[in-house]
Design a protein around this motif. Sequence first.
Motif, PDB file in Angstrom:
ATOM      1  N   SER A 228       0.836  -1.211   0.000  1.00 22.64           N
ATOM      2  CA  SER A 228       0.000   0.000   0.000  1.00 22.64           C
ATOM      3  C   SER A 228       0.869   1.257   0.000  1.00 22.64           C
ATOM      4  O   SER A 228       0.576   2.231  -0.707  1.00 22.64           O
ATOM      5  CB  SER A 228      -0.926   0.023   1.222  1.00 22.64           C
ATOM      6  N   ILE A 229       1.912   1.223   0.806  1.00 22.38           N
ATOM      7  CA  ILE A 229       2.815   2.371   0.886  1.00 22.38           C
ATOM      8  C   ILE A 229       3.497   2.610  -0.455  1.00 22.38           C
ATOM      9  O   ILE A 229       3.537   3.740  -0.962  1.00 22.38           O
ATOM     10  CB  ILE A 229       3.851   2.143   2.005  1.00 22.38           C
ATOM     11  N   ILE A 230       4.004   1.540  -1.051  1.00 22.22           N
ATOM     12  CA  ILE A 230       4.712   1.668  -2.330  1.00 22.22           C
ATOM     13  C   ILE A 230       3.804   2.219  -3.419  1.00 22.22           C
ATOM     14  O   ILE A 230       4.167   3.157  -4.140  1.00 22.22           O
ATOM     15  CB  ILE A 230       5.297   0.297  -2.739  1.00 22.22           C
ATOM     16  N   VAL A 231       2.609   1.654  -3.548  1.00 19.97           N
ATOM     17  CA  VAL A 231       1.720   2.061  -4.637  1.00 19.97           C
ATOM     18  C   VAL A 231       1.213   3.486  -4.445  1.00 19.97           C
ATOM     19  O   VAL A 231       1.215   4.293  -5.384  1.00 19.97           O
ATOM     20  CB  VAL A 231       0.541   1.072  -4.770  1.00 19.97           C
TER      21      VAL A 231
ATOM     22  N   VAL B  78       1.926   6.673  -6.999  1.00 24.33           N
ATOM     23  CA  VAL B  78       0.881   7.486  -7.629  1.00 24.33           C
ATOM     24  C   VAL B  78       1.086   8.964  -7.284  1.00 24.33           C
ATOM     25  O   VAL B  78       0.997   9.840  -8.154  1.00 24.33           O
ATOM     26  CB  VAL B  78      -0.518   7.007  -7.200  1.00 24.33           C
ATOM     27  N   ILE B  79       1.369   9.240  -6.014  1.00 24.01           N
ATOM     28  CA  ILE B  79       1.607  10.622  -5.589  1.00 24.01           C
ATOM     29  C   ILE B  79       2.768  11.243  -6.371  1.00 24.01           C
ATOM     30  O   ILE B  79       2.679  12.378  -6.856  1.00 24.01           O
ATOM     31  CB  ILE B  79       1.894  10.687  -4.070  1.00 24.01           C
ATOM     32  N   LYS B  80       3.856  10.497  -6.519  1.00 18.64           N
ATOM     33  CA  LYS B  80       5.022  11.028  -7.236  1.00 18.64           C
ATOM     34  C   LYS B  80       4.691  11.304  -8.693  1.00 18.64           C
ATOM     35  O   LYS B  80       5.101  12.334  -9.256  1.00 18.64           O
ATOM     36  CB  LYS B  80       6.194  10.049  -7.136  1.00 18.64           C
ATOM     37  N   THR B  81       3.945  10.405  -9.312  1.00 17.49           N
ATOM     38  CA  THR B  81       3.540  10.609 -10.709  1.00 17.49           C
ATOM     39  C   THR B  81       2.706  11.883 -10.851  1.00 17.49           C
ATOM     40  O   THR B  81       2.926  12.685 -11.765  1.00 17.49           O
ATOM     41  CB  THR B  81       2.729   9.399 -11.210  1.00 17.49           C
ATOM     42  N   LEU B  82       1.756  12.064  -9.946  1.00 18.28           N
ATOM     43  CA  LEU B  82       0.886  13.243 -10.016  1.00 18.28           C
ATOM     44  C   LEU B  82       1.649  14.533  -9.735  1.00 18.28           C
ATOM     45  O   LEU B  82       1.372  15.576 -10.338  1.00 18.28           O
ATOM     46  CB  LEU B  82      -0.279  13.088  -9.041  1.00 18.28           C
ATOM     47  N   LYS B  83       2.622  14.465  -8.828  1.00 21.09           N
ATOM     48  CA  LYS B  83       3.455  15.647  -8.572  1.00 21.09           C
ATOM     49  C   LYS B  83       4.209  16.065  -9.824  1.00 21.09           C
ATOM     50  O   LYS B  83       4.322  17.247 -10.131  1.00 21.09           O
ATOM     51  CB  LYS B  83       4.448  15.361  -7.440  1.00 21.09           C
ATOM     52  N   GLU B  84       4.716  15.080 -10.550  1.00 23.34           N
ATOM     53  CA  GLU B  84       5.452  15.374 -11.782  1.00 23.34           C
ATOM     54  C   GLU B  84       4.546  15.978 -12.852  1.00 23.34           C
ATOM     55  O   GLU B  84       5.016  16.644 -13.768  1.00 23.34           O
ATOM     56  CB  GLU B  84       6.120  14.102 -12.310  1.00 23.34           C
ATOM     57  N   LEU B  85       3.230  15.745 -12.720  1.00 22.30           N
ATOM     58  CA  LEU B  85       2.258  16.326 -13.644  1.00 22.30           C
ATOM     59  C   LEU B  85       1.649  17.610 -13.084  1.00 22.30           C
ATOM     60  O   LEU B  85       0.651  18.111 -13.596  1.00 22.30           O
ATOM     61  CB  LEU B  85       1.156  15.302 -13.942  1.00 22.30           C
TER      62      LEU B  85
ATOM     63  N   GLN C 153       7.989  -0.155  -9.551  1.00 27.68           N
ATOM     64  CA  GLN C 153       9.155  -1.028  -9.695  1.00 27.68           C
ATOM     65  C   GLN C 153      10.382  -0.448  -9.000  1.00 27.68           C
ATOM     66  O   GLN C 153      11.120  -1.158  -8.306  1.00 27.68           O
ATOM     67  CB  GLN C 153       9.458  -1.259 -11.182  1.00 27.68           C
ATOM     68  N   GLN C 154      10.597   0.845  -9.171  1.00 27.70           N
ATOM     69  CA  GLN C 154      11.750   1.502  -8.542  1.00 27.70           C
ATOM     70  C   GLN C 154      11.681   1.380  -7.029  1.00 27.70           C
ATOM     71  O   GLN C 154      12.688   1.107  -6.367  1.00 27.70           O
ATOM     72  CB  GLN C 154      11.809   2.977  -8.962  1.00 27.70           C
ATOM     73  N   LYS C 155      10.494   1.586  -6.479  1.00 21.73           N
ATOM     74  CA  LYS C 155      10.349   1.545  -5.013  1.00 21.73           C
ATOM     75  C   LYS C 155      10.498   0.116  -4.488  1.00 21.73           C
ATOM     76  O   LYS C 155      11.079  -0.089  -3.414  1.00 21.73           O
ATOM     77  CB  LYS C 155       9.011   2.159  -4.605  1.00 21.73           C
ATOM     78  N   ILE C 156       9.987  -0.852  -5.221  1.00 23.87           N
ATOM     79  CA  ILE C 156      10.156  -2.245  -4.805  1.00 23.87           C
ATOM     80  C   ILE C 156      11.634  -2.628  -4.829  1.00 23.87           C
ATOM     81  O   ILE C 156      12.142  -3.277  -3.901  1.00 23.87           O
ATOM     82  CB  ILE C 156       9.322  -3.177  -5.715  1.00 23.87           C
ATOM     83  N   GLU C 157      12.346  -2.212  -5.877  1.00 29.68           N
ATOM     84  CA  GLU C 157      13.775  -2.541  -6.002  1.00 29.68           C
ATOM     85  C   GLU C 157      14.608  -1.931  -4.879  1.00 29.68           C
ATOM     86  O   GLU C 157      15.619  -2.495  -4.463  1.00 29.68           O
ATOM     87  CB  GLU C 157      14.297  -2.071  -7.367  1.00 29.68           C
ATOM     88  N   SER C 158      14.194  -0.777  -4.384  1.00 29.90           N
ATOM     89  CA  SER C 158      14.982  -0.104  -3.345  1.00 29.90           C
ATOM     90  C   SER C 158      14.386  -0.257  -1.949  1.00 29.90           C
ATOM     91  O   SER C 158      14.845   0.378  -1.001  1.00 29.90           O
ATOM     92  CB  SER C 158      15.122   1.384  -3.691  1.00 29.90           C
TER      93      SER C 158
ATOM     94  N   SER D  45      13.143   1.363   3.062  1.00 30.83           N
ATOM     95  CA  SER D  45      11.804   1.154   3.624  1.00 30.83           C
ATOM     96  C   SER D  45      11.473   2.160   4.727  1.00 30.83           C
ATOM     97  O   SER D  45      10.344   2.659   4.801  1.00 30.83           O
ATOM     98  CB  SER D  45      11.663  -0.272   4.157  1.00 30.83           C
ATOM     99  N   THR D  46      12.445   2.483   5.562  1.00 28.44           N
ATOM    100  CA  THR D  46      12.206   3.466   6.628  1.00 28.44           C
ATOM    101  C   THR D  46      11.860   4.830   6.042  1.00 28.44           C
ATOM    102  O   THR D  46      10.942   5.516   6.521  1.00 28.44           O
ATOM    103  CB  THR D  46      13.445   3.593   7.537  1.00 28.44           C
ATOM    104  N   ASP D  47      12.569   5.219   4.997  1.00 32.99           N
ATOM    105  CA  ASP D  47      12.281   6.494   4.321  1.00 32.99           C
ATOM    106  C   ASP D  47      10.884   6.490   3.712  1.00 32.99           C
ATOM    107  O   ASP D  47      10.167   7.493   3.777  1.00 32.99           O
ATOM    108  CB  ASP D  47      13.315   6.767   3.222  1.00 32.99           C
ATOM    109  N   PHE D  48      10.503   5.364   3.112  1.00 32.45           N
ATOM    110  CA  PHE D  48       9.181   5.280   2.487  1.00 32.45           C
ATOM    111  C   PHE D  48       8.071   5.364   3.531  1.00 32.45           C
ATOM    112  O   PHE D  48       7.054   6.033   3.317  1.00 32.45           O
ATOM    113  CB  PHE D  48       9.051   3.990   1.678  1.00 32.45           C
ATOM    114  N   TRP D  49       8.247   4.680   4.660  1.00 30.17           N
ATOM    115  CA  TRP D  49       7.258   4.770   5.737  1.00 30.17           C
ATOM    116  C   TRP D  49       7.139   6.208   6.234  1.00 30.17           C
ATOM    117  O   TRP D  49       6.035   6.696   6.481  1.00 30.17           O
ATOM    118  CB  TRP D  49       7.649   3.840   6.893  1.00 30.17           C
ATOM    119  N   LYS D  50       8.261   6.876   6.383  1.00 34.51           N
ATOM    120  CA  LYS D  50       8.250   8.269   6.853  1.00 34.51           C
ATOM    121  C   LYS D  50       7.551   9.178   5.849  1.00 34.51           C
ATOM    122  O   LYS D  50       6.763  10.053   6.211  1.00 34.51           O
ATOM    123  CB  LYS D  50       9.689   8.737   7.082  1.00 34.51           C
TER     124      LYS D  50
END
Length: 242
Positions: A75-78, A82-89, A170-175, A180-185
């Motif tokens: 859930s966090i990754i997805v 989506v948020i990052k994609t929308l920010k870029e737009l 994919q990028q977030k899963i690979e890293s 993971s701590t950064d993503f949770w934050k």
Amino acid sequence: MKLIKLDAIDSTNDFLKALSSHDELDNFTVVTAENQTKGKGQMGSKWESESGKNLIMSVLVKDFLYDNEQVFNISIIVSLAVIKTLKELDIPDLSIKWPNDIMSYNKKIGGILIENTIKSDGRIVSVVGLGLNVNQVNFEFLPNASSMAVISGKSYDKDVLPELIIEKIQQKIESWQTKSTDFWKKYYNTLFRKGVPMPFKNLQNQNFMGIIQGVSSVGKLQVLLEDDSVSEFDIKEIQMLY
């Protein structure tokens, strides 16, 4: 990324789940539809979408989750992808309404529904459904909803969105192992209405005030109550009123 494009389907999640049970599908196989007749939201709610105007997609994610206690990680990754994609737009004032509704200002522009299946060998396979309001402009009967077009004042090519979003997943899963701590934050920092008093409704249909404090490791919402205690709630146990 393997892409299956459909004109109309009852549910892209159901279609992809059925397909994955019979075929050895590639990881990150994506199904999109112009129209979905039985789109699903959290807790069995219906996802309404105007035909041909919005992004309706499901993606197969496997070889990531191996422990049922960690399913909220997807859930966090997805939601962050989506948020990052929308920010870029250049979609402004984005946030995640727990667990994974996508908000711009105080309007819902997207919803994510993740359905996990535990295989006989213990692997967890996820079908991630995403409904994103892109070019729809009429929300007469959905006062809390909006779209990218309404918010930005311009239209979008929705067909480019799946690849942009999948790339970031994919990028977030690979890293994940190292970040993971950064993503949770980042997920916590992006939470809608965190840290401010707001009304909720519980299973007994009682309203109460609380302050979002965070999310537990298994995805439960942590809310500071008026008696200064912190309670944890599952998705079916609490409704945010806003």
